[in-house]
Design an enzyme around this catalytic site. Structure first.
Site, short mmCIF file in Angstrom:
data_model
loop_
_atom_site.label_atom_id
_atom_site.label_comp_id
_atom_site.label_asym_id
_atom_site.label_seq_id
_atom_site.Cartn_x
_atom_site.Cartn_y
_atom_site.Cartn_z
N THR A 36 -14.90 -27.13 -15.31
CA THR A 36 -13.59 -26.52 -15.56
C THR A 36 -12.71 -27.42 -16.42
OG1 THR A 36 -12.71 -27.40 -13.49
CG2 THR A 36 -13.58 -25.15 -13.43
N ALA A 115 -7.38 -36.15 -3.62
CA ALA A 115 -6.45 -35.05 -3.89
C ALA A 115 -6.70 -33.94 -2.90
CB ALA A 115 -6.67 -34.54 -5.31
N TYR A 146 -12.61 -23.51 -0.81
CA TYR A 146 -11.71 -24.58 -1.28
C TYR A 146 -10.99 -25.21 -0.08
CZ TYR A 146 -7.96 -26.74 -4.12
OH TYR A 146 -7.09 -27.60 -4.73
N ARG A 187 -4.00 -18.64 -12.43
CA ARG A 187 -2.75 -19.03 -11.75
C ARG A 187 -1.58 -18.26 -12.33
NH1 ARG A 187 -2.58 -22.50 -8.30
NH2 ARG A 187 -4.43 -23.67 -7.78
N1 UDP Z 1 -0.04 -14.13 -8.98
C1 UDP Z 1 0.46 -12.96 -9.52
N2 UDP Z 1 0.00 -12.57 -10.76
C2 UDP Z 1 -0.91 -13.26 -11.48
C3 UDP Z 1 -1.41 -14.46 -10.93
C4 UDP Z 1 -0.95 -14.87 -9.68
O1 UDP Z 1 1.30 -12.30 -8.93
O2 UDP Z 1 -1.26 -12.78 -12.58
C5 UDP Z 1 0.45 -14.56 -7.66
C6 UDP Z 1 -0.64 -14.94 -6.66
O3 UDP Z 1 -1.13 -13.80 -5.98
C7 UDP Z 1 0.13 -15.88 -5.75
C8 UDP Z 1 1.15 -16.54 -6.67
O4 UDP Z 1 1.21 -15.73 -7.84
O5 UDP Z 1 0.82 -15.16 -4.75
C9 UDP Z 1 0.79 -17.96 -7.08
O6 UDP Z 1 -0.53 -17.93 -7.51
P1 UDP Z 1 -1.28 -19.21 -8.06
O7 UDP Z 1 -2.69 -18.80 -8.29
O8 UDP Z 1 -0.51 -19.77 -9.17
O9 UDP Z 1 -1.21 -20.27 -6.89
P2 UDP Z 1 -1.70 -20.26 -5.37
O10 UDP Z 1 -1.87 -18.85 -4.86
O11 UDP Z 1 -2.96 -21.04 -5.32
O12 UDP Z 1 -0.55 -20.91 -4.72
#
Ligand code: UDP
Length: 327
Positions: A36, A115, A146, A187
């Site tokens: 990645t 990490a 994960y 993300r």
């Molecule tokens: N998310 C979203 N639209 C996208 C990508 C992510 O609404 O196109 C939402 C996702 O479902 C989550 C939040 O944004 O609730 C943060 O997602 P990210 O993957 O950045 O971080 P993580 O879930 O690992 O905290």
């Protein structure tokens, strides 16, 4: 010159750590298997005599000649789209990889920082999350590969500390953003900025009421540096406690990019945490650390980075993500 090994060196956080340790006068050995990671993140370091790069998978035996003072273990897929694509590697790098690096730390008498992640709290029932909360994790869901690898990582790190006396540090990283994030990692931030730049609608998952707290990468790296140099062997949260809903975040990105895109709803992925916000009392009292960069400044710098990418990158990197949201 102190020598530091940084795994995941070609990744988002790893490459910023390489920069910081190089600036601090360390000899930096970067390691990455490039699943990645992206060499472009560290190509500016390659000509430097104080920088070396090993193309290696830390899930296999790690050999470093000579002495080593510090190890930072940052190799891991770290986004939901990655766990779905490469679940076994995600489990291996957090478990076998951590085991190999702890063995290396013991052999070299090096201090090791691993990490970890706010994901160890799962979909948290305590808010904001303090380090003494044990979490609410689904071990068999798609995020389990994960979350459980990282929980195992913390367990084996404490075991090496207690049983072998290895000098260990554990950082629990909350959502972090900045230049060098991948546009296709799924993300929220690169997804929204990429969509805005391509003139597409922004995809908010669920009703967008789930919250996150976004930390700018320079603050994150500073917290990690301070933790490594401290005496704290207990896990410490590093993140920005300023909480925002994902819907508000999408609206901020529309404003920032001055685009006129709509927000469209997509299904919420399985086990997506409803809220996330670090309690940073330990980081501030023990490390004298608190975040300095607000979202307005941090997002502007991040947007400038994405805008500087060649246009074809915006489209090439987007294809994986599209498969993901239509799956
Ligand atoms: N998310 C979203 N639209 C996208 C990508 C992510 O609404 O196109 C939402 C996702 O479902 C989550 C939040 O944004 O609730 C943060 O997602 P990210 O993957 O950045 O971080 P993580 O879930 O690992 O905290």
């Amino acid at each position: 010159m102190k020598k530091v090994l940084i795994t995941g060196a070609a990744g988002f956080l790893g490459s910023h750590l390489c920069d910081r340790f190089h600036r601090e006068g360390f000899h930096v050995i970067g390691m990455d298997n490039l699943i990645t990671g992206d060499m472009r993140n560290i190509e500016h370091l390659l000509p430097l005599p104080e920088f070396e790069f090993y193309h290696h998978d830390v899930s296999r035996y790690v050999h470093i000649p000579g002495s080593l003072d510090y190890i930072l273990h940052f190799a891991s897929p770290a986004s939901p789209i990655d766990y779905l694509k490469i679940p076994i590697q995600t489990l291996k790098v957090g478990s076998l990889g951590t085991h190999n690096l702890l063995g290396l730390a013991k052999a070299k008498e090096a201090r090791i920082l691993v990490a970890s992640t706010s994901e160890v709290y799962g979909d948290p029932l305590v808010h904001p999350q303090t380090e003494d909360y044990w979490g609410n994790v689904n071990p068999i869901g798609p995020r389990g590969v994960y979350d459980e690898a990282k929980r195992f990582q913390e367990a084996i790190t404490m075991a090496y500390h207690r049983f072998h006396g290895v000098e260990t540090r554990i950082v629990r990283i909350f959502n972090t953003y900045g230049p060098r994030m991948r546009l296709n990692d799924g993300r929220a931030l690169p997804a929204f900025i990429g969509q805005a730049l391509r003139g597409e609608d922004l995809t908010v998952f669920g009703d967008g009421s789930q919250t996150r707290s976004f930390c700018y990468v320079d603050d994150q790296v500073d917290g990690i540096f301070r933790l490594l140099m401290s005496d704290e062997t207990q896990p410490i949260n590093i993140g920005n406690p300023e909480e925002i809903t994902i819907l508000q975040f999408a609206e901020e990105i529309i404003k920032l990019t001055n685009s006129h895109q709509k927000i469209v709803r997509k299904p919420l992925p399985a086990d997506d945490p409803k809220q996330r916000k670090p309690d940073i009392t330990r980081a501030s009292t023990l490390l004298g650390w608190s975040p300095k960069v607000g979202r307005e400044v941090g997002l502007a710098k991040t947007y400038a980075y994405f805008k500087s990418l060649p246009e074809h990158e915006l489209y090439r990197q987007a294809s994986d993500f599209k498969d993901f949201i239509h799956a």
